[in-house]
Each structure stands twice: as structure tokens, then as C-alpha cells.
Design an enzyme around this catalytic site. Structure first.
Site, mmCIF file in Angstrom:
data_model
loop_
_atom_site.group_PDB
_atom_site.id
_atom_site.type_symbol
_atom_site.label_atom_id
_atom_site.label_comp_id
_atom_site.label_asym_id
_atom_site.label_seq_id
_atom_site.Cartn_x
_atom_site.Cartn_y
_atom_site.Cartn_z
ATOM 1 N N SER A 41 -8.318 -1.568 11.702
ATOM 2 C CA SER A 41 -9.217 -0.405 11.733
ATOM 3 C C SER A 41 -10.025 -0.413 13.015
ATOM 4 O O SER A 41 -10.347 -1.479 13.550
ATOM 5 C CB SER A 41 -10.192 -0.456 10.547
ATOM 6 O OG SER A 41 -11.216 0.502 10.731
ATOM 7 N N LYS A 98 -11.215 -6.678 8.752
ATOM 8 C CA LYS A 98 -10.231 -6.146 9.701
ATOM 9 C C LYS A 98 -10.252 -6.940 11.003
ATOM 10 O O LYS A 98 -9.223 -7.082 11.681
ATOM 11 C CB LYS A 98 -10.495 -4.657 9.956
ATOM 12 C CG LYS A 98 -10.304 -3.781 8.710
ATOM 13 C CD LYS A 98 -8.876 -3.838 8.211
ATOM 14 C CE LYS A 98 -8.602 -2.856 7.093
ATOM 15 N NZ LYS A 98 -7.192 -2.850 6.671
ATOM 16 N N LEU A 122 -1.889 -8.011 -4.736
ATOM 17 C CA LEU A 122 -1.671 -8.765 -3.490
ATOM 18 C C LEU A 122 -2.589 -9.965 -3.325
ATOM 19 O O LEU A 122 -2.364 -10.800 -2.449
ATOM 20 C CB LEU A 122 -1.842 -7.829 -2.287
ATOM 21 C CG LEU A 122 -0.692 -6.841 -2.076
ATOM 22 C CD1 LEU A 122 -1.095 -5.781 -1.064
ATOM 23 C CD2 LEU A 122 0.576 -7.551 -1.622
ATOM 24 N N TYR A 175 -16.039 -4.764 5.460
ATOM 25 C CA TYR A 175 -14.782 -4.104 5.840
ATOM 26 C C TYR A 175 -14.435 -4.427 7.300
ATOM 27 O O TYR A 175 -13.309 -4.838 7.604
ATOM 28 C CB TYR A 175 -14.933 -2.592 5.638
ATOM 29 C CG TYR A 175 -13.687 -1.801 5.971
ATOM 30 C CD1 TYR A 175 -12.596 -1.796 5.106
ATOM 31 C CD2 TYR A 175 -13.605 -1.070 7.148
ATOM 32 C CE1 TYR A 175 -11.449 -1.079 5.416
ATOM 33 C CE2 TYR A 175 -12.462 -0.334 7.457
ATOM 34 C CZ TYR A 175 -11.392 -0.346 6.586
ATOM 35 O OH TYR A 175 -10.258 0.361 6.893
ATOM 36 N N GLY A 234 0.832 -1.214 0.000
ATOM 37 C CA GLY A 234 0.000 0.000 0.000
ATOM 38 C C GLY A 234 0.858 1.252 0.000
ATOM 39 O O GLY A 234 0.414 2.324 0.404
HETATM 40 N N1 LIG Z 1 -7.891 6.170 6.023
HETATM 41 C C1 LIG Z 1 -8.521 5.756 7.111
HETATM 42 O O1 LIG Z 1 -9.317 6.489 7.765
HETATM 43 C C2 LIG Z 1 -8.275 4.361 7.625
HETATM 44 C C3 LIG Z 1 -8.836 4.028 8.878
HETATM 45 C C4 LIG Z 1 -8.633 2.746 9.375
HETATM 46 C C5 LIG Z 1 -7.881 1.843 8.654
HETATM 47 N N2 LIG Z 1 -7.358 2.176 7.451
HETATM 48 C C6 LIG Z 1 -6.582 1.169 6.729
HETATM 49 O O2 LIG Z 1 -5.303 1.694 6.450
HETATM 50 C C7 LIG Z 1 -4.771 1.082 5.276
HETATM 51 C C8 LIG Z 1 -4.325 2.168 4.303
HETATM 52 O O3 LIG Z 1 -5.475 2.911 3.914
HETATM 53 P P1 LIG Z 1 -5.365 4.362 3.258
HETATM 54 O O4 LIG Z 1 -6.384 5.192 3.910
HETATM 55 O O5 LIG Z 1 -3.937 4.775 3.233
HETATM 56 O O6 LIG Z 1 -5.906 4.009 1.774
HETATM 57 P P2 LIG Z 1 -5.451 4.481 0.320
HETATM 58 O O7 LIG Z 1 -4.854 5.833 0.352
HETATM 59 O O8 LIG Z 1 -6.647 4.228 -0.532
HETATM 60 O O9 LIG Z 1 -4.301 3.416 -0.060
HETATM 61 C C9 LIG Z 1 -4.605 2.073 -0.281
HETATM 62 C C10 LIG Z 1 -3.369 1.363 -0.786
HETATM 63 O O10 LIG Z 1 -3.667 -0.038 -0.958
HETATM 64 C C11 LIG Z 1 -3.181 -0.459 -2.239
HETATM 65 N N3 LIG Z 1 -4.006 -1.567 -2.740
HETATM 66 C C12 LIG Z 1 -5.359 -1.637 -2.737
HETATM 67 N N4 LIG Z 1 -5.745 -2.790 -3.288
HETATM 68 C C13 LIG Z 1 -4.624 -3.471 -3.641
HETATM 69 C C14 LIG Z 1 -4.376 -4.720 -4.268
HETATM 70 N N5 LIG Z 1 -5.378 -5.526 -4.633
HETATM 71 N N6 LIG Z 1 -3.089 -5.109 -4.476
HETATM 72 C C15 LIG Z 1 -2.073 -4.283 -4.125
HETATM 73 N N7 LIG Z 1 -2.243 -3.089 -3.523
HETATM 74 C C16 LIG Z 1 -3.506 -2.678 -3.295
HETATM 75 C C17 LIG Z 1 -3.290 0.771 -3.109
HETATM 76 O O11 LIG Z 1 -2.425 0.617 -4.211
HETATM 77 P P3 LIG Z 1 -2.674 1.337 -5.648
HETATM 78 O O12 LIG Z 1 -3.277 2.706 -5.346
HETATM 79 O O13 LIG Z 1 -1.300 1.427 -6.216
HETATM 80 O O14 LIG Z 1 -3.608 0.477 -6.378
HETATM 81 C C18 LIG Z 1 -2.861 1.862 -2.134
HETATM 82 O O15 LIG Z 1 -1.453 1.927 -2.083
HETATM 83 C C19 LIG Z 1 -5.899 0.198 4.716
HETATM 84 O O16 LIG Z 1 -5.701 -1.130 5.128
HETATM 85 C C20 LIG Z 1 -7.143 0.773 5.376
HETATM 86 O O17 LIG Z 1 -8.167 -0.195 5.476
HETATM 87 C C21 LIG Z 1 -7.538 3.420 6.915
#
Ligand SMILES: NC(=O)c1ccc[n+]([C@@H]2O[C@H](COP(=O)([O-])OP(=O)(O)OC[C@H]3O[C@@H](n4cnc5c(N)ncnc54)[C@H](OP(=O)(O)O)[C@@H]3O)[C@@H](O)[C@H]2O)c1
Length: 247
Positions: free
Chosen positions: A141, A158, A63, A154, A12
């Protein structure tokens, strides 16, 4: 390769929390191996991390493809000879409702969020156990800990990773391999930006600190759990949420 060079793989890494983690680790002197799908964004993060004077490599990887994940991890290990850490930050989010289970999003969310964490961990864990050190950090999360309507798949994905974290921690513990989770609350990234703007009052009420986290505020606790500063912490979930669930 310098003898004391430390290597961390970040999934990610092309966006949001993964990207900020790669930058935080590079600032701390780790060589970083960046995994994502979008080549252009990976290249930007590579440039940003190389500014810190560390080695930074990129891998375009789906992935959910177990064989491809194993190949890339074998390739990275073959070139570095050691891996100090893995951050499983890749993930996706869609709203789903359990009463509409036929929605294909259910399977996609489980595939990316659960198997997209399991496959990298399985690809690396035997190597970490054999070398006798290493730290894995899974990004879960706040939704894993509370029932939350329309976030069903979701939250379940998690929750599964939260449980997996404890099991993998048990497998690695005797060999000095630690596995923990960081549990973000609402964090301003591409995944959430629009939702945040639309629901600003809702989140203000939910989060005692009355704001979303910046990705860098989640990245630093992840870097702590990767580092030897957390050498006696394993199997834990570290909540980074501005007080969410206290209120
Ligand atoms: N943002 C929040 O409020 C929040 C809260 C709780 C938990 N989280 C968790 O934190 C983590 C990061 O989230 P974020 O907010 O940073 O999201 P984000 O900005 O949307 O980034 C998601 C990342 O996951 C990669 N990805 C998605 N599907 C994939 C796949 N099939 N194979 C390989 N790579 C894949 C994307 O790669 P590409 O863009 O290159 O496709 C991107 O780098 C996630 O697990 C999310 O559930 C986020």
C-alpha cells in the site's frame, strides 16, 4: 493437465483487487486457484474465470492458520505439478492509533496482512526454487511509504511486507524465482468504497489523476509482474497510484 498449462494461486480472490487479478489472469490464459473465506463469493469468481475457458478451483482458507495454508498449497501443487505464480492480495484495514496499542486490531491487522502473506509465501517458495521458476507478487500500500496518522497498524503491516518482499527476492533470485510488490493507491473496492464516498474531495486533492483506481487497473500490473514479460524484475515495488506522492 496440458503440458504448457500455467497455474497461479491468488489470495483475497473473493473480492476487490484479488478478484480482478484472478479475472485478468484467466483472461490471459492462466489456470487460477482462488483463495478466500466466503464460499459464495469465491464461487462467483470461479464462474467468471471459467468463462475464459481456464481451470479454476476454490479454497476456503483462513490465512492466519499456518498449518492449514501449508496443507492447501501442498494439495494444489499435488494436483497441478507446477505453480507459476502466487498473488498475495488478501488484507484487512481498520483505523488504529499507536497511542492506543491495546486495541486488538493491531494484532489482527499484523496477523492477516503480514503473516497472511508470509505463510503462503513460505508454503510455496521451496517448491518454486526446486522447480526453477515462479513469481510472487505481494500487494502492499501507498501507506507503507508515508507516515499516516490513525493508519498506524495497517501502514506498519504493509511496511513489513515491503521489506519481506526484498528478502524473499534475494532468496529466490539465483533460482529464477522473482518476488515483487504492487503498491496501490486508493482503489475502489469493498475495503474503501464508503471511505471514498465520504472523502471524495480529500482524495481528489491527494491524487493528481483526481480519481480512485478501478481494481482492474491494479490487477493488470500484478499480472505483468506474474508474467515472463517482467522476467528481469525482482525485489521491486511497482507503484500504481494515479500520481499520489508526486503532488
Ligand atoms: N482498496 C484500496 O484502496 C487498497 C489500497 C492499497 C492497498 N490495498 C490492499 O490490496 C489488497 C486487496 O484489498 P481490497 O481493497 O481488494 O480489499 P477487499 O475487497 O476487502 O478484499 C479483501 C480480501 O482479503 C480476504 N481476506 C481478508 N482476511 C482474510 C483472512 N484472514 N484469510 C483469508 N482471506 C482473507 C477477503 O476474503 P473474504 O471476503 O472471502 O473473507 C477478501 O477476498 C489488500 O492487501 C489491501 O490492503 C488496497
Amino acid at each position: 493437465m496440458a503440458h504448457d498449462e500455467k497455474h497461479v494461486i491468488v489470495t483475497g480472490a473473493s473480492s476487490g483487487i484479488g478478484r480482478a487479478t484472478a479475472v485478468a489472469l484467466a483472461e490471459q490464459g492462466y489456470s487460477v486457484h482462488l483463495i478466500g473465506r466466503n464460499a459464495e463469493r469465491l464461487a462467483n469468481v470461479q464462474t467468471e474465470t471459467r468463462r475464459e475457458g481456464v481451470r479454476s478451483t476454490t479454497y476456503q482458507l483462513e490465512l492466519t492458520d499456518k498449518t492449514a495454508v501449508q496443507q492447501v498449497f501442498d494439495e494444489i501443487y499435488a494436483t497441478t505439478g507446477r505453480i507459476d505464480g502466487l498473488v498475495n492480495a488478501a488484507g484487512i484495514f481498520y483505523t488504529t492509533n499507536v497511542l492506543d496499542y491495546e486495541d486488538p486490531s493491531w494484532k489482527e491487522i499484523m496477523d492477516v496482512n503480514f503473516y497472511g502473506t508470509l505463510y503462503p509465501s513460505l508454503a510455496l517458495l521451496p517448491k518454486l526454487i526446486a522447480q526453477g521458476f515462479g513469481s510472487i507478487v505481494n500487494v502492499t500500500s501507498v501507506d507503507a511509504f508515508d507516515g499516516i496518522s490513525n493508519y498506524d497498524a495497517y501502514a506498519a503491516s504493509k511496511g513489513a511486507v515491503t521489506s519481506l518482499t526484498k528478502t524473499l527476492a534475494l532468496e529466490g533470485a539465483a533460482k529464477n524465482v522473482r518476488v515483487n510488490a504492487v503498491v496501490p493507491g486508493i482503489t475502489d473496492t469493498e475495503m474503501t468504497h464508503e471511505r471514498l464516498l465520504e472523502n471524495i474531495e480529500k482524495y481528489r486533492k491527494k491524487v493528481p489523476m483526481q480519481r480512485a483506481a478501478q481494481a482492474s487497473e491494479v490487477a493488470k500490473p500484478i499480472a505483468f509482474l506474474i508474467s515472463d514479460d517482467s522476467s528481469y524484475i525482482t525485489g521491486q515495488s511497482l507503484h500504481v497510484n494515479g500520481g499520489w506522492r508526486l503532488a
